[in-house]
Structures are given as C-alpha cells and as structure tokens.
Design a protein around this motif. Structure first.
Motif, PDB file in Angstrom:
ATOM      1  N   LEU B  60       0.855  -1.192   0.000  1.00 47.63           N
ATOM      2  CA  LEU B  60       0.000   0.000   0.000  1.00 47.63           C
ATOM      3  C   LEU B  60       0.889   1.239   0.000  1.00 47.63           C
ATOM      4  CD1 LEU B  60      -2.802  -1.052   2.521  1.00 47.63           C
ATOM      5  CD2 LEU B  60      -2.900  -1.047   0.021  1.00 47.63           C
ATOM      6  N   PRO B  61       0.715   2.154  -0.990  1.00 53.68           N
ATOM      7  CA  PRO B  61       1.669   3.251  -1.172  1.00 53.68           C
ATOM      8  C   PRO B  61       1.648   4.296  -0.046  1.00 53.68           C
ATOM      9  CG  PRO B  61       0.310   2.938  -3.138  1.00 53.68           C
ATOM     10  CD  PRO B  61      -0.305   2.126  -2.072  1.00 53.68           C
ATOM     11  N   SER B  62       0.505   4.490   0.578  1.00 56.60           N
ATOM     12  CA  SER B  62       0.413   5.487   1.645  1.00 56.60           C
ATOM     13  C   SER B  62      -0.804   5.168   2.503  1.00 56.60           C
ATOM     14  CB  SER B  62       0.261   6.888   1.036  1.00 56.60           C
ATOM     15  OG  SER B  62      -1.050   7.066   0.520  1.00 56.60           O
ATOM     16  N   ASP B  63      -0.956   5.935   3.586  1.00 57.85           N
ATOM     17  CA  ASP B  63      -2.100   5.687   4.475  1.00 57.85           C
ATOM     18  C   ASP B  63      -3.426   6.163   3.866  1.00 57.85           C
ATOM     19  OD1 ASP B  63      -1.287   8.381   6.839  1.00 57.85           O
ATOM     20  OD2 ASP B  63      -1.811   8.397   4.716  1.00 57.85           O
ATOM     21  N   ARG B  64      -3.373   6.715   2.652  1.00 56.96           N
ATOM     22  CA  ARG B  64      -4.625   7.068   1.970  1.00 56.96           C
ATOM     23  C   ARG B  64      -5.296   5.810   1.393  1.00 56.96           C
ATOM     24  NH1 ARG B  64      -4.349   9.302  -2.393  1.00 56.96           N
ATOM     25  NH2 ARG B  64      -2.120   9.162  -2.913  1.00 56.96           N
ATOM     26  N   PHE B  65      -4.509   4.731   1.302  1.00 59.58           N
ATOM     27  CA  PHE B  65      -5.008   3.480   0.732  1.00 59.58           C
ATOM     28  C   PHE B  65      -5.384   2.512   1.861  1.00 59.58           C
ATOM     29  CE2 PHE B  65      -3.842   3.531  -3.852  1.00 59.58           C
ATOM     30  CZ  PHE B  65      -3.175   4.747  -3.886  1.00 59.58           C
ATOM     31  N   SER B  66      -6.554   1.901   1.725  1.00 54.96           N
ATOM     32  CA  SER B  66      -6.957   0.870   2.670  1.00 54.96           C
ATOM     33  C   SER B  66      -7.807  -0.151   1.936  1.00 54.96           C
ATOM     34  CB  SER B  66      -7.737   1.468   3.847  1.00 54.96           C
ATOM     35  OG  SER B  66      -8.932   2.071   3.390  1.00 54.96           O
ATOM     36  N   ALA B  67      -7.905  -1.339   2.504  1.00 49.81           N
ATOM     37  CA  ALA B  67      -8.717  -2.389   1.889  1.00 49.81           C
ATOM     38  C   ALA B  67      -9.309  -3.252   2.983  1.00 49.81           C
ATOM     39  CB  ALA B  67      -7.879  -3.236   0.931  1.00 49.81           C
ATOM     40  N   GLU B  68     -10.450  -3.824   2.676  1.00 55.94           N
ATOM     41  CA  GLU B  68     -11.063  -4.764   3.586  1.00 55.94           C
ATOM     42  C   GLU B  68     -11.725  -5.874   2.788  1.00 55.94           C
ATOM     43  OE1 GLU B  68     -14.022  -2.865   5.983  1.00 55.94           O
ATOM     44  OE2 GLU B  68     -15.452  -2.685   4.352  1.00 55.94           O
ATOM     45  N   ARG B  69     -11.937  -6.980   3.489  1.00 54.21           N
ATOM     46  CA  ARG B  69     -12.639  -8.112   2.889  1.00 54.21           C
ATOM     47  C   ARG B  69     -13.590  -8.654   3.931  1.00 54.21           C
ATOM     48  NH1 ARG B  69     -10.157 -13.837   0.575  1.00 54.21           N
ATOM     49  NH2 ARG B  69     -11.935 -14.353  -0.748  1.00 54.21           N
ATOM     50  N   THR B  70     -14.817  -8.880   3.525  1.00 54.18           N
ATOM     51  CA  THR B  70     -15.835  -9.337   4.459  1.00 54.18           C
ATOM     52  C   THR B  70     -16.431 -10.659   3.991  1.00 54.18           C
ATOM     53  OG1 THR B  70     -17.480  -7.994   3.302  1.00 54.18           O
ATOM     54  CG2 THR B  70     -16.419  -7.016   5.230  1.00 54.18           C
ATOM     55  N   GLY B  71     -16.756 -11.510   4.973  1.00 57.51           N
ATOM     56  CA  GLY B  71     -17.385 -12.789   4.656  1.00 57.51           C
ATOM     57  C   GLY B  71     -16.518 -13.692   3.810  1.00 57.51           C
ATOM     58  N   GLY B  72     -15.207 -13.438   3.796  1.00 60.61           N
ATOM     59  CA  GLY B  72     -14.301 -14.244   2.975  1.00 60.61           C
ATOM     60  C   GLY B  72     -14.593 -14.145   1.509  1.00 60.61           C
ATOM     61  N   SER B  73     -15.269 -13.071   1.104  1.00 60.88           N
ATOM     62  CA  SER B  73     -15.658 -12.955  -0.296  1.00 60.88           C
ATOM     63  C   SER B  73     -15.278 -11.589  -0.837  1.00 60.88           C
ATOM     64  CB  SER B  73     -17.157 -13.220  -0.444  1.00 60.88           C
ATOM     65  OG  SER B  73     -17.547 -13.159  -1.800  1.00 60.88           O
ATOM     66  N   VAL B  74     -16.237 -10.690  -0.950  1.00 66.16           N
ATOM     67  CA  VAL B  74     -16.029  -9.401  -1.619  1.00 66.16           C
ATOM     68  C   VAL B  74     -14.988  -8.564  -0.884  1.00 66.16           C
ATOM     69  CG1 VAL B  74     -17.147  -7.228  -2.208  1.00 66.16           C
ATOM     70  CG2 VAL B  74     -18.335  -9.389  -2.596  1.00 66.16           C
ATOM     71  N   SER B  75     -14.160  -7.872  -1.672  1.00 68.78           N
ATOM     72  CA  SER B  75     -13.169  -6.958  -1.119  1.00 68.78           C
ATOM     73  C   SER B  75     -13.378  -5.568  -1.709  1.00 68.78           C
ATOM     74  CB  SER B  75     -11.760  -7.446  -1.436  1.00 68.78           C
ATOM     75  OG  SER B  75     -10.797  -6.525  -0.978  1.00 68.78           O
TER      76      SER B  75
END
Lengths: 111, 114
Positions: B60-75
C-alpha cells in the motif's frame, strides 16, 4: 531493483517466425508462472513451473524453468498474430508469499 | 461466480475525492490480491487477503489506501483524497489458497484522477 528482469522489453516479428524471451532473477523461486495480457483485460495464466529444469509445452509455446529455479524462458514456434500481447513472468519466493511480477514483454506479431 | 468481477470498470474522479473499488472473487477462493498497473510498468503488489485477514499490506503506497474483505468474499479497496499519481489500472485476483497456485484476474478498474 526489479526482482524479475524480462527481456527483451519489446519485440515485433513477422508471422511464422520463432522467438525466445527470458525472465531472469538472482533469487530462487518456489514456482514461476507466465501470463499473457491483452489490452483492457487482466492477465491470463499460461503455465506454472515448479521443478528446476522443468519443460512444459502449450501448443506452440514451450516454457522452461532454469535448473537453479532462478530463471525461465518462453519459446514460441511459428508465431501467429493471435500471440500478440504482453507476456508477464511472475514468481513465488516462498510457500505463502504473493506473486512478484516482472515488467513484461510486449510482443507484436505482424500478419 | 465464474470469474473475478471488478467494478466499476472505469472511474474518473476529481483530485481530492475518495473512491471505492470493488472485487468479487471466484466462489471458494480464500486468497484475494490487489495489484496496480501503470503504463509501461509491471504489476505492483498492494495487499493480499487470506480469508478476511490481510497478512501482507506492504505494498500500500500510503495511508490514503486501505482495503477490507468481508465474509471471505467481496473486497473493497478505498483510496482517500485521490491524487493524480493514483491514476492506474487496479487489478484484483483470487486463488484457491496461498502457495504456488495460479491467479485468476479480473478485468480491472481504470482509475483516472483529474
């Protein structure tokens, strides 16, 4: 420093010619993969090699993994315009590591 | 689904706005990966998930980027306060698990920050 160096960067050839392109590294890989990507699409897996010295064939494409598992080559026999695309090599350095990609080789096959 | 689905396919946003990119992996694939591809560059790793956990966020290039994944499926990959240098194609891929599996990629989201 790029972990995986691909060469040549660009290649333009006539239909029917043979070609070989390379993927080199100073690191050892547990597996190495080749993908082909066309404009506007994601990369598509062509082959996975896991054993040093392994050779795999996919129609007119021949893939070889180096004995020391640090490099690979892709040979295309009698290239067709449909072979045009970006060829990416990618390697795993460990069992649970993500794939690291080279910058790719842009191949253009002229009719 | 049959393949990896990404949405939107194209996104044009103004500098400073937030954007959300979505990835729907192949059903049953526990590993999910985000990469970024800029013109003339290879694929730059961003983050990967095993289930809902992200063991490696090192790309991740900076703290402006984030990601999550829920239910082991959609991200979802979120970029806050977008900058022009964020313009790229964002690719998502999934695989049955981590290890020497091949990846199945989506067609990507082309992000343009103006």
């Amino acid at each position: 420093t790029q972990l995986l160096e691909q060469s040549p960067q660009f290649l333009s050839i006539q239909e029917g010619e043979n070609l070989t392109v390379y993927c080199n590294s100073s690191s050892v890989f547990s597996s190495l993969q080749w993908y082909r990507q066309e404009p506007g699409e994601g990369p598509v897996l062509l082959v996975t090699v896991v054993t040093g010295g392994e050779v795999k064939k996919l129609k007119r494409l021949t893939f070889q993994f180096g004995d020391a598992r640090k490099d690979s080559s892709l040979h295309i026999t009698a290239a067709q315009p449909g072979d045009t695309g970006l060829y990416l090599c990618a390697g795993h350095t460990g069992a649970n590591s993500k794939l690291t990609f080279g910058k790719g080789i842009t191949l253009s096959v002229r009719p | 689904g049959a393949g990896v689905s990404q949405s939107p396919s194209n996104k044009v946003t103004e500098k400073g706005k937030d954007v959300e990119l979505r990835c729907d992996p192949i059903s049953g694939h526990t590993a999910l990966y985000w990469y970024r591809q800029s013109l003339g560059q290879g694929l730059e790793f961003l983050i990967y998930f095993q289930g809902n956990s992200a063991p490696d966020k090192s790309g991740l290039p900076s703290d402006r980027f984030s990601a999550e994944r829920t239910g082991g499926s959609v991200s979802t990959l979120t970029i806050q306060r977008t900058q022009q240098e964020d313009s790229a194609v964002y690719l998502c891929a999934s695989s049955p698990s981590t290890g020497n599996y091949g990846y199945t990629f989506g067609s990507g989201t082309r992000l343009t920050v103006v």
